[in-house]
Design a protein around this motif. Structure first.
Motif, PDB file in Angstrom:
ATOM      1  N   LYS A  56       0.809  -1.217   0.000  1.00  0.00           N
ATOM      2  CA  LYS A  56       0.000   0.000   0.000  1.00  0.00           C
ATOM      3  C   LYS A  56       0.847   1.273   0.000  1.00  0.00           C
ATOM      4  CE  LYS A  56      -3.994   1.907   2.415  1.00  0.00           C
ATOM      5  NZ  LYS A  56      -4.934   1.691   3.533  1.00  0.00           N
ATOM      6  N   THR A  57       1.965   1.292   0.781  1.00  0.00           N
ATOM      7  CA  THR A  57       2.759   2.528   0.882  1.00  0.00           C
ATOM      8  C   THR A  57       4.240   2.374   0.576  1.00  0.00           C
ATOM      9  OG1 THR A  57       3.262   2.315   3.255  1.00  0.00           O
ATOM     10  CG2 THR A  57       1.170   3.384   2.672  1.00  0.00           C
TER      11      THR A  57
ATOM     12  N   ARG B 293       9.354   4.350  -0.384  1.00  0.00           N
ATOM     13  CA  ARG B 293       7.945   4.722  -0.389  1.00  0.00           C
ATOM     14  C   ARG B 293       7.471   4.618  -1.828  1.00  0.00           C
ATOM     15  NH1 ARG B 293       8.569  10.374   2.652  1.00  0.00           N
ATOM     16  NH2 ARG B 293       8.272  10.969   0.478  1.00  0.00           N
TER      17      ARG B 293
ATOM     18  N   THR C  13       6.906   5.187   5.981  1.00  0.00           N
ATOM     19  CA  THR C  13       5.466   5.387   6.156  1.00  0.00           C
ATOM     20  C   THR C  13       5.028   4.756   7.470  1.00  0.00           C
ATOM     21  OG1 THR C  13       4.952   3.338   4.996  1.00  0.00           O
ATOM     22  CG2 THR C  13       5.104   5.357   3.655  1.00  0.00           C
TER      23      THR C  13
END
Length: 177
Positions: free
Chosen positions: A6-7, A67, A98
């Motif tokens: 996701k990040t 990231r 993150t």
């Protein structure tokens, strides 16, 4: 193989990453539980150049954690590949990480080693006194299997990682191949 969550994402290290890696490894905020390193960028580039031979032979893999916007925020390495298990370490995340970078990068390491390399379990060591990392691994499902003067030895299975991933699925998302 897509190693993106996701990040954060993982990508294999390149010589051009030497300065970033050296800054991480020399930073006192991050190196308390790491082995020492030669403080020369040239020495780091040479180490990476030699490591790339190991990567080509499939004996170890060193990743930069980034990231998803491309900002590097850490490193992690998969090595000590045995018949049925792999080790991982050199895991550092800096202040650019993150919120869930630790979880996401750990799951990406397991995805790589379990799904791409075909392992069913992992072994690794954590320096005694590194309580945050010890707690992290235990919450992931790792079990202590021994210790040395310096380290606790852990093992974790693919099934334990999958159970943890399911339990935490609302917080993180690791893409599948």
């Amino acid at each position: 193989m897509d190693l993106q969550s996701k990040t954060v994402k993982l990508r294999l290290i390149e010589e051009s990453d030497a300065d970033f890696v050296l800054k991480l490894r020399l930073d006192e905020k991050y190196n308390q539980f790491l082995s020492s390193v030669n403080p020369s960028v040239e020495a780091q580039k040479e180490w990476i150049k030699k490591y790339k031979n190991d990567e080509t032979q499939g004996s170890q893999y060193y990743f930069i954690i980034e990231r998803n916007d491309g900002v590097p925020c850490g490193t992690v390495r998969v090595y000590d590949l045995t018949e049925d298990s792999f080790c991982w370490g050199s895991w550092i995340l800096n202040e650019d990480k993150t919120k869930y970078a630790a979880l996401e990068s750990a799951f990406l390491v397991y995805k790589f080693a379990f799904d791409h390399l075909g392992f069913q379990k992992s072994h690794f060591d954590v320096r005694k006194g590194n309580e945050r990392v010890i707690s992290f691994h235990e919450k992931m499902g790792a079990r202590k299997t021994g210790e040395t003067d310096l380290d606790f030895i852990f093992a974790i299975t693919k099934d334990a990682v999958e159970a943890t991933k399911t339990r935490l699925s609302s917080k993180i998302s690791v893409s599948t191949p």
